[in-house]
Design a protein around this motif. Structure first.
Motif, mmCIF file in Angstrom:
data_model
loop_
_atom_site.group_PDB
_atom_site.id
_atom_site.type_symbol
_atom_site.label_atom_id
_atom_site.label_comp_id
_atom_site.label_asym_id
_atom_site.label_seq_id
_atom_site.Cartn_x
_atom_site.Cartn_y
_atom_site.Cartn_z
ATOM 1 N N PRO A 89 0.826 -1.235 0.000
ATOM 2 C CA PRO A 89 0.000 0.000 0.000
ATOM 3 C C PRO A 89 0.849 1.270 0.000
ATOM 4 C CG PRO A 89 0.151 -0.856 2.218
ATOM 5 C CD PRO A 89 0.998 -1.767 1.372
ATOM 6 N N PHE A 128 4.626 14.025 8.861
ATOM 7 C CA PHE A 128 3.629 13.961 9.935
ATOM 8 C C PHE A 128 3.190 15.386 10.278
ATOM 9 C CE2 PHE A 128 2.156 13.787 14.325
ATOM 10 C CZ PHE A 128 1.298 12.694 14.267
ATOM 11 N N ARG B 1041 10.783 7.950 17.597
ATOM 12 C CA ARG B 1041 9.776 7.536 16.610
ATOM 13 C C ARG B 1041 10.131 6.148 16.103
ATOM 14 N NH1 ARG B 1041 8.932 11.912 12.036
ATOM 15 N NH2 ARG B 1041 7.043 10.711 11.644
ATOM 16 N N ILE B 1042 9.122 5.483 15.571
ATOM 17 C CA ILE B 1042 9.370 4.161 14.997
ATOM 18 C C ILE B 1042 10.013 4.346 13.615
ATOM 19 C CG2 ILE B 1042 8.293 2.063 14.129
ATOM 20 C CD1 ILE B 1042 6.076 2.501 16.203
ATOM 21 N N LEU B 1043 11.087 3.610 13.414
ATOM 22 C CA LEU B 1043 11.719 3.654 12.104
ATOM 23 C C LEU B 1043 11.231 2.480 11.261
ATOM 24 C CD1 LEU B 1043 13.761 5.220 10.438
ATOM 25 C CD2 LEU B 1043 15.536 3.685 11.279
ATOM 26 N N ASP B 1071 14.043 5.389 16.643
ATOM 27 C CA ASP B 1071 15.056 6.394 16.313
ATOM 28 C C ASP B 1071 14.774 7.627 17.165
ATOM 29 O OD1 ASP B 1071 16.749 8.224 15.199
ATOM 30 O OD2 ASP B 1071 15.849 8.189 13.179
ATOM 31 N N LEU B 1156 16.102 0.355 5.636
ATOM 32 C CA LEU B 1156 15.082 0.737 6.609
ATOM 33 C C LEU B 1156 14.023 1.663 6.012
ATOM 34 C CD1 LEU B 1156 17.514 1.363 9.533
ATOM 35 C CD2 LEU B 1156 15.880 -0.481 9.395
ATOM 36 N N ASP B 1157 14.219 1.997 4.752
ATOM 37 C CA ASP B 1157 13.322 2.983 4.173
ATOM 38 C C ASP B 1157 11.955 2.413 3.866
ATOM 39 O OD1 ASP B 1157 15.165 4.900 4.358
ATOM 40 O OD2 ASP B 1157 15.868 4.746 2.290
ATOM 41 N N ASN B 1181 0.747 -5.033 5.742
ATOM 42 C CA ASN B 1181 1.713 -4.017 5.307
ATOM 43 C C ASN B 1181 1.274 -2.616 5.742
ATOM 44 O OD1 ASN B 1181 3.945 -5.152 3.954
ATOM 45 N ND2 ASN B 1181 2.615 -5.774 2.252
ATOM 46 N N TYR B 1182 -0.018 -2.403 5.599
ATOM 47 C CA TYR B 1182 -0.556 -1.086 5.964
ATOM 48 C C TYR B 1182 -0.339 -0.793 7.459
ATOM 49 C CZ TYR B 1182 -4.020 2.356 7.369
ATOM 50 O OH TYR B 1182 -4.635 3.435 7.925
ATOM 51 N N LEU B 1185 3.449 -0.087 7.957
ATOM 52 C CA LEU B 1185 3.875 1.191 7.362
ATOM 53 C C LEU B 1185 3.287 2.381 8.115
ATOM 54 C CD1 LEU B 1185 3.688 0.458 3.523
ATOM 55 C CD2 LEU B 1185 5.704 1.147 4.812
ATOM 56 N N SER B 1186 2.028 2.228 8.508
ATOM 57 C CA SER B 1186 1.396 3.336 9.237
ATOM 58 C C SER B 1186 2.104 3.601 10.556
ATOM 59 C CB SER B 1186 -0.077 3.010 9.517
ATOM 60 O OG SER B 1186 -0.788 2.972 8.324
ATOM 61 N N CYS B 1188 5.131 3.186 11.098
ATOM 62 C CA CYS B 1188 6.411 3.845 10.822
ATOM 63 C C CYS B 1188 6.229 5.323 10.447
ATOM 64 C CB CYS B 1188 7.132 3.121 9.680
ATOM 65 S SG CYS B 1188 7.572 1.435 10.082
ATOM 66 N N HIS B 1189 5.018 5.691 10.128
ATOM 67 C CA HIS B 1189 4.751 7.103 9.817
ATOM 68 C C HIS B 1189 4.072 7.815 10.982
ATOM 69 C CE1 HIS B 1189 4.680 5.960 5.253
ATOM 70 N NE2 HIS B 1189 5.874 5.910 5.789
ATOM 71 N N GLY B 1190 4.167 7.220 12.123
ATOM 72 C CA GLY B 1190 3.447 7.755 13.277
ATOM 73 C C GLY B 1190 4.164 8.923 13.931
ATOM 74 N N PRO B 1191 3.578 9.413 14.998
ATOM 75 C CA PRO B 1191 4.117 10.611 15.658
ATOM 76 C C PRO B 1191 5.304 10.289 16.575
ATOM 77 C CG PRO B 1191 2.199 9.825 16.816
ATOM 78 C CD PRO B 1191 2.377 8.914 15.654
ATOM 79 N N THR B 1192 5.899 11.339 17.043
ATOM 80 C CA THR B 1192 6.923 11.211 18.080
ATOM 81 C C THR B 1192 6.228 10.868 19.394
ATOM 82 O OG1 THR B 1192 8.153 12.940 16.958
ATOM 83 C CG2 THR B 1192 8.845 12.421 19.195
#
Lengths: 161, 1249
Positions: A89, A128, B1041-1043, B1071, B1156-1157, B1181-1182, B1185-1186, B1188-1192
């Motif tokens: 996704p 973010f 944050r989560i890497l 990280d 890690l990207d 996967n979602y 990935l989500s 990993c895009h989360g907040p501090t």
């Protein structure tokens, strides 16, 4: 700060002025280091600022992030480097993130430090939205703490804000 | 033609109610008279109250003859003698008063056209007729010649009376009685009469008695002559008094030398031949050079104290010199009166300014029109008392003050003192007189002369025209005082509303609360004296000053143990404290009507407390007050000297506060008992006759006895008092288990002391108020002294019901006693409510009494706010917290005592610290509101929270109060943050209050910042992953944050009948900007980091075509319900995860990617061996990935050693090992970043280096 691989994978929390003044070492890919800091190089950074310029294209979104110390060019590619599989996704998530990039929005951005036409920029890995304006103060202090305790910056190296 | 009714006076007397009648509005018409019998049926409205005039329904008139009362008349009173004429017909004789007076009416029959009749209740068959309009019965009967008075029957008696007088009547005295001795015969007797002063002309013609032919302009009435009208002409006084200002002839007088004491006066004395007539042709005005006296005409608006004080036009106070002048039958509220020749004083009292008009022997007083509403006839009933004589000896302003005081005393103490005790009798002085004679300065007294002397020597009248009576203060009824305080409070609010102060609200946690105001007003600003009994309120337990009108809360810093509730105290020096939050709404809705005005005092207007948000109390020292009712019992701070029985020495370890047992019914909120806890010494003392303390028995023996069950004396320890709290029915009850360990060898073993409970019944709440925590007291022992057996008082767990004299205060002060705060209150803005124990009582050197007692450990150590914070920081938080006890939560912690200044307090209804769910469910809390108190010292501030009803606030509790909180619960919240809680046993002691400064300067910070700094004191600094290798194994907080993800293990489970999932293990790469770190966690925290509870509708409802179909596809594959019952849950990631796990039972996700990207190298393992669908893989996967895009966020974790991480080896892929060389931590807690709070934390971190 960690050294070696871990150092390169870590997103250094930097202010714009600090990021824009990094020393570039010509290599492939180029490596970067912050002046008057420990010799470890960095390749990734995390910055926080307000979107002051925005350019949306089908393949990317380009924007300027201003944190009060400077403006950092950022580019968010909407397509991953490798073609995505059906179960990935990532493209949709990237588009969702691109939608959050709006003028005046306060964003926390992580990504790789890259050069484009000899100009430094951030190739965005994730975005973010920070709704709380106090986050800017917190980020600055966190940068200061890291600079002092982890990056070992000299006092006069920290940009005056 | 309409006829006029006429009835007899006896009918009127028989009716015995106020009646008014009139003949016709047209006096010219004279219809025929018809004799009728007056009864109830003729009244227009007989059902009207007997206190108002009832009109007669027919036109009526009265026919009768006006004359003087005969000397033998039984109707005559002092009042009638001076003012009244008689009106009689064939059936009866009554008093009458004629407004439109014509002296020729005497002896004539008249028709009374308009009249009022009032019965006089003093005696049967008496009444007064007020004649408004009249005429002679017929023109024939009207006297053709002028007015003339004489005793016709005695004209030929042969008495020689050649003197005469011609002049202007200046003044007429009241009728008085004078004991006389005939100079020639030596006979003794009483002379009844009155004096009249005439201003005569000294011209030759007047001297020859030929003035009638002269024009008035030629006469100069300057020479004063006094005529003494003695019996039988003394009855002429009502007529002569109405001739003031007119010129008259007097014949048949004798010139006499009257000797009174050492003074002698030459005057004209009436004889039986005396004849009086008016000289209508000569008109002259009274001279105006008598500037001290004047004339006033006004409407009576109040009559008080049996007519001694009359209010005119609501602004002038008329003081009647001698009560003989009144009661005038027609002097009623609403009447118009004229006063002439009075004394005028503008008196400046301490609390108000008044205009006083004082009558004297020369004052003339007449009614110009009658009152129509008031029917209360004044009757003189009492003999002149000692108080009356005392009052007459004062000057006008002092006289007014004492009359006001009489009203106040009667009003205040009518319930506890009789009239005789208050006002005295003929021979003895009452409380008012003794108090006044002591309070008044000597210059207000003036020599008291007889009326004869006063009249003759009036030029030397001692009344002065102006007085500064600022020393005369109002003995205020407490009800009026409360009204005045509320009036002041409203005016303060109005003043502040006009200024900027109204905007100075306070904030706590970002919420703004209204500003708190306090005013400390000294007694001089009120000009009042407080007087009353000191009692403890049975419902609130508070000390109050009480009188019959009301009460007011009081604070007495030097409260002794032997205060008598029967004694009336006079408090001159005090301070009133008004405090509270601002009043919402319009201030004009409060109308008080000048509670301290003389009108309100005389009229006894009552006030009740109306402003609920106002806390009002008075502070004073008992040493500055005076005992009034029982002067022999002076207040004493010493223990009862008369008590020679054995006493136990005890120290108060705690006072339990008043609890509201019936919170939902204020009428039942009466506490039956109050309690205090005390430690009792194992020996007895006795006070010898010379006041020294004698120990009975050996202390050591008793101590040895006590050591049977206590711990070793060598143990050292803090003053911990472990406590457990259990919540019941929304309230909190506590059981405490205090243990007093040994501190040093010099301290006495506190455990060796027996702990007893003192119970105070309602009638002894005063004794409870007198007790002080840490104070030493003697407890009367009922058993006496027996050296061979242990006293029952000393049995552990015993309790005592405290009665009046059970406890006596004592002070023991040790030089190194750090528990006592230094006395404060030196500032003018600060008010001491509680004196320090050391300065309160007599200090007894106990060392000299018993060598065994060197020092007693203080019952509890009182911490300052700063030391409290240090204590909180250093406490091991693992000891605190809460444990589940069924459905309730059990708070655990220490009971501590903290002192500081209350910076602010407010209701905190939605606070998270509430121990029960009652708040969330809006259940009324029986213990009161959840309040938040900000307690500070010079450096730090702590927040105290808990339930406390405003009704149970101690006096003085508010912003700016210096307070000590005894037995607060120090516990820890679920997020490991220490907090201080009020408990049901928490006792709040207010030491002092200070004026609240509402004008906040621009540089002063709001409480928000203070609160944050205070809360930050609990937070350890943030750590860095890069520093982990230097750290010991210690819980550290990281901002990170989560890497990416290392591994995720998901398993299905069942909660009830519903499918659910659990996360046995989750490994992330975090990280924090300094380095990367492998972090491990499970279940709830993993779920939080993966945002499994978050709504994912944004993802599935996006406009991407492939994802739009997702729900349908999920539904088609049986992974999704379409039931509305899951309306919220079905939109979460966790919902879909449940159904994935229903199929696969267990899912393991491993990250094999080196980079890690992106998460392209995730491998999914199914526990059931089934193949994952594309959609299932997309969802997983979602999720990753989500995250990993989360907040501090702030992660709190502990570094794991190598052995601990070995258990995860099976889950970790090789690539993860390649990414390795990082530290591993186990995450214990995850929290969002609070940017402001954490920023301050960073500042402190940076500041500390």
């Amino acid at each position: 700060m960690a050294t070696g691989w871990s150092s390169r994978m870590t997103h250094a929390k930097l202010l714009a002025a600090e990021l824009l003044s990094v020393t570039v070492y010509p290599s492939s890919p180029p490596s970067f280091s912050i002046p008057r800091r420990s010799p470890s190089s960095i390749s990734r950074a995390e910055i926080l600022g307000v979107v002051v310029s925005l350019e949306s294209k089908p393949k990317f979104v380009k924007f300027l992030l201003d944190d009060g110390t400077g403006c950092v060019p950022c580019i968010l590619w909407l397509h991953p480097l490798l073609p995505p599989s059906d179960n990935d996704p990532t493209p949709e998530l990237l588009r969702l993130q691109a939608r959050t990039v709006r003028l005046g929005e306060q964003l926390r951005v992580r990504g790789r430090i890259t050069l484009y036409r000899a100009q430094l920029q951030i190739t965005v890995a994730d975005v973010f939205v920070e709704k709380d304006p106090n986050m800017e103060t917190f980020h600055r202090l966190d940068c200061l703490r890291l600079a002092k305790r982890s990056y070992h910056l000299h006092k006069d190296a920290f940009p005056s804000t | 033609m309409e006829t006029l009714g006429s009835f007899s006076l006896s009918d009127l007397l028989r009716l015995s109610r106020p009646v008014t009648g009139t003949a016709s509005l047209n006096p010219a018409s004279s219809p025929p008279l018809k004799r009728i019998k007056l009864d109830q049926n003729l009244l227009l409205n007989p059902s009207l109250s007997r206190k108002s005039f009832t009109p007669i329904s027919l036109p009526v008139l009265l026919v009768g003859t006006v004359n003087f009362f005969s000397e033998a008349s039984s109707h005559r009173t002092g009042s009638c003698l001076n003012h009244c004429l008689s009106f009689s017909d064939s059936s009866a004789t009554i008093c009458c008063y004629i407004v439109d007076f014509d002296p020729r009416v005497i002896g004539q029959e008249i028709h009374v056209m308009a009249w009022n009749y009032l019965p006089i209740k003093q005696g049967e068959g008496q009444g007064v007729l007020e004649i408004i309009q009249w005429r002679f019965s017929s023109p024939d009967t009207a006297p053709l010649r002028g007015f003339s008075l004489s005793l016709e029957s005695a004209q030929d008696s042969g008495v020689k009376a050649s003197s005469f007088a011609f002049g202007l009547v200046k003044s007429v005295s009241l009728t008085f009685t004078l004991p006389i001795e005939n100079g020639k015969t030596g006979e003794m007797g009483d002379s009844v009469g009155f004096l009249a002063e005439l201003l005569t002309c000294m011209c030759d013609k007047c001297a020859k008695m030929r003035p009638s032919n002269e024009k008035s302009g030629l006469h100069r009435f300057t020479e004063s002559k006094v005529v003494y009208f003695i019996r039988p002409t003394h009855k002429w006084r009502p007529v002569v008094a109405k001739l003031v200002g007119k010129v008259m002839y007097l014949w048949g007088l004798k010139k006499r030398l009257v000797v009174v004491g050492k003074e002698s006066y030459v005057m004209l004395v009436s004889t039986i031949k005396t004849k009086v007539s008016l000289c209508d042709s000569v008109v002259s005005d009274l001279p105006t050079d008598h500037s001290k006296r004047g004339a006033y005409r006004g409407i009576v608006t109040g009559i008080y104290l049996h007519g001694a004080v009359i209010e005119l036009d609501k602004k002038v106070w008329l003081l009647i010199h001698d009560t003989l002048l009144v009661p005038h039958h027609s002097l009623r509220i609403g009447a118009t009166v004229s006063v002439r020749d009075f004394h005028f004083v503008h008196a400046n009292f301490a609390w108000t300014k008044v205009i006083i008009v004082g009558t004297c022997v020369m004052t003339s007083f007449c009614i110009d029109s009658f009152a129509v509403s008031d029917t209360k006839v004044l009757v003189k009933t009492e003999e002149k008392s000692a108080l009356g004589t005392f009052v007459e000896s004062l000057n006008l302003s002092a006289k007014f003050w004492i009359l006001l005081s009489v009203s106040c005393f009667k009003y205040k103490f009518r319930a506890v003192l009789s009239d005789k005790e208050l006002l005295g009798s003929i021979n003895s002085a009452g409380l008012v007189q003794t108090y006044s004679s002591r309070s008044l300065p000597p210059d207000v007294f003036r020599p008291h002369n007889s009326m004869f002397m006063a009249y003759c020597n009036h030029d030397q009248c001692t009344y002065s025209s102006g007085h500064d009576q600022s020393k005369c203060k109002l003995i205020v009824p407490l009800s009026n005082f409360v009204g005045r305080c509320e009036e002041l409070w409203i005016s303060i609010q109005s003043e502040m509303s006009e200024s900027d102060e109204v905007h100075c609200n306070n904030t706590c946690d970002g919420i703004s609360y209204p500003g708190y105001r306090r005013r400390i007003i000294p007694s001089d600003d009120f000009g009042c004296i407080l007087m009353g009994n000191i009692q403890a309120c049975s419902s609130s337990g508070r000390l109050q000053l009480v009188d019959a009108t009301g009460n007011i809360d009081v604070v007495i810093p030097d409260l002794p143990s032997d205060l008598s509730v029967q004694t009336i105290y006079e408090v001159k020096d005090y301070k009133v404290v008004l405090e509270g939050f601002g009043i919402e709404g319009d201030n004009s809705m409060y109308e008080f009507g000048e509670p301290l005005s003389c009108h309100a005092i005389f009229k006894r207007q009552t006030y009740r407390k109306r402003i609920h948000g106002l806390m009002l109390y008075v502070q004073f020292y008992l040493k500055d007050s005076v005992c009034l009712a029982s002067p022999s019992r002076a207040p004493s701070n010493l223990p009862h000297s008369e008590n020679h029985g054995p006493n136990h020495l005890l120290v108060i370890s705690h006072k339990f506060p008043l609890t509201n047992k019936f919170p939902f019914n204020s009428a039942m909120s009466i506490c039956s008992s109050l309690f205090a806890e005390a430690l009792i010494f194992p020996c007895k003392f006795k006070r010898s006759e010379n006041g020294e303390l004698i120990q009975l028995g050996k202390f050591q023996d008793a101590l040895d006895f006590s050591k049977r069950d206590h711990k070793k004396a060598s143990e050292k320890g803090p003053w911990l008092a472990p406590c457990s709290l259990a919540s019941r029915n929304g309230g909190v009850s506590a059981t405490t288990l205090c243990q007093f360990n040994v501190d040093s060898s010099n301290y006495m073993v506190s455990k060796s002391l027996a702990r007893i409970l003192l119970e105070f019944k309602c009638e002894n709440f005063f004794s409870y108020q007198m007790l002080r925590i840490g104070g030493y007291y003697f407890l009367n022992c009922s058993e006496g002294f027996n050296p061979t057996r242990v006293c029952k008082c000393w049995e552990k767990g015993g309790s005592f019901v405290v009665t009046g004299n059970t406890l006596q205060s004592l002070s023991l002060s040790f030089s190194d006693d750090v528990n006592q705060k230094e006395p404060s209150g030196t500032s003018s803005d600060e008010l001491v409510l509680l004196k320090s124990l050391s300065e309160l009582h007599e200090i007894v050197d106990l060392k000299s009494v018993s060598q065994g007692i060197t020092k007693l450990l203080p019952p509890s150590q009182v911490l300052s706010v700063s030391s409290c914070l240090q204590h909180m920081f250093h406490q091991n938080r693992n000891l605190y917290g809460s444990t589940d006890l069924g459905e309730q939560r059990l708070a655990q912690g220490d009971l501590i005592s903290v002192c500081g200044d209350v910076e602010y307090f407010h209701d905190n209804d939605c606070d998270s610290v509430s121990l029960t769910a009652s708040k969330c469910l809006k259940i009324p809390n029986p213990r009161g509101n959840n309040i938040c108190i900000h307690l500070a010292d010079d450096n730090q501030m702590v927040v105290i929270r808990g339930n406390l009803s405003r009704k149970l606030f101690p006096i003085g509790f508010g912003v700016g109060a210096s307070a000590t909180f005894h037995r607060l619960l120090l516990t820890c919240s679920s997020n490991r943050k220490e907090k201080l809680l009020l408990t049901p046993v928490t006792y709040i002691e207010i030491t002092s209050v200070r004026k609240v400064k509402t004008n906040r300067g621009p540089n002063q910070q709001m409480f928000k910042v203070d609160s944050l700094i205070e809360s930050l004191c609990h937070l350890p600094p943030l750590g860095l992953f890069s520093d982990l290798h230097n750290k010991d194994s210690k819980v550290t907080r990281f901002c990170c944050r989560i890497l990416t993800l290392n591994v995720l293990v998901l398993e299905s489970c069942m909660i009830g009948s519903s499918p659910a999932y659990k996360i046995p293990l989750a490994g992330f790469v975090l990280d924090d900007g300094s380095a990367l770190c492998n972090c491990w966690t499970d279940n709830d925290l993993a779920s939080t980091l993966l945002s499994l509870r978050d709504i994912c509708s944004s993802f599935f409802s996006s406009d991407f075509s492939s994802l739009e179909r997702a729900p349908k596809r999920l539904l088609a594959s049986g992974l999704c319900h379409c039931s509305d019952d899951y309306s919220n849950y079905k939109n979460t990631v966790g919902y879909y995860l449940d159904h994935i796990l229903k199929k696969h039972h267990k899912v393991i996700v491993k990250n094999h990617g080196v980079s890690l990207d992106i998460c392209q190298d995730l491998l999914f393992h199914s526990g059931s061996g089934k193949v994952f669908s594309i959609l299932e893989e997309r969802l997983l996967n979602y999720i990753i990935l989500s995250s990993c895009h989360g907040p501090t966020f702030i992660a709190t974790g502990l570094v794991m050693d190598a052995s601990a991480t070995k258990q995860f080896d099976a889950y970790i892929s090789e690539s993860a090992v390649l990414r390795g060389c990082m530290q591993n931590i186990w995450i214990r807690e995850v929290a969002c970043v609070d940017p402001l709070k954490d920023a301050f934390n960073l500042i402190l971190d940076l500041k500390n280096g």
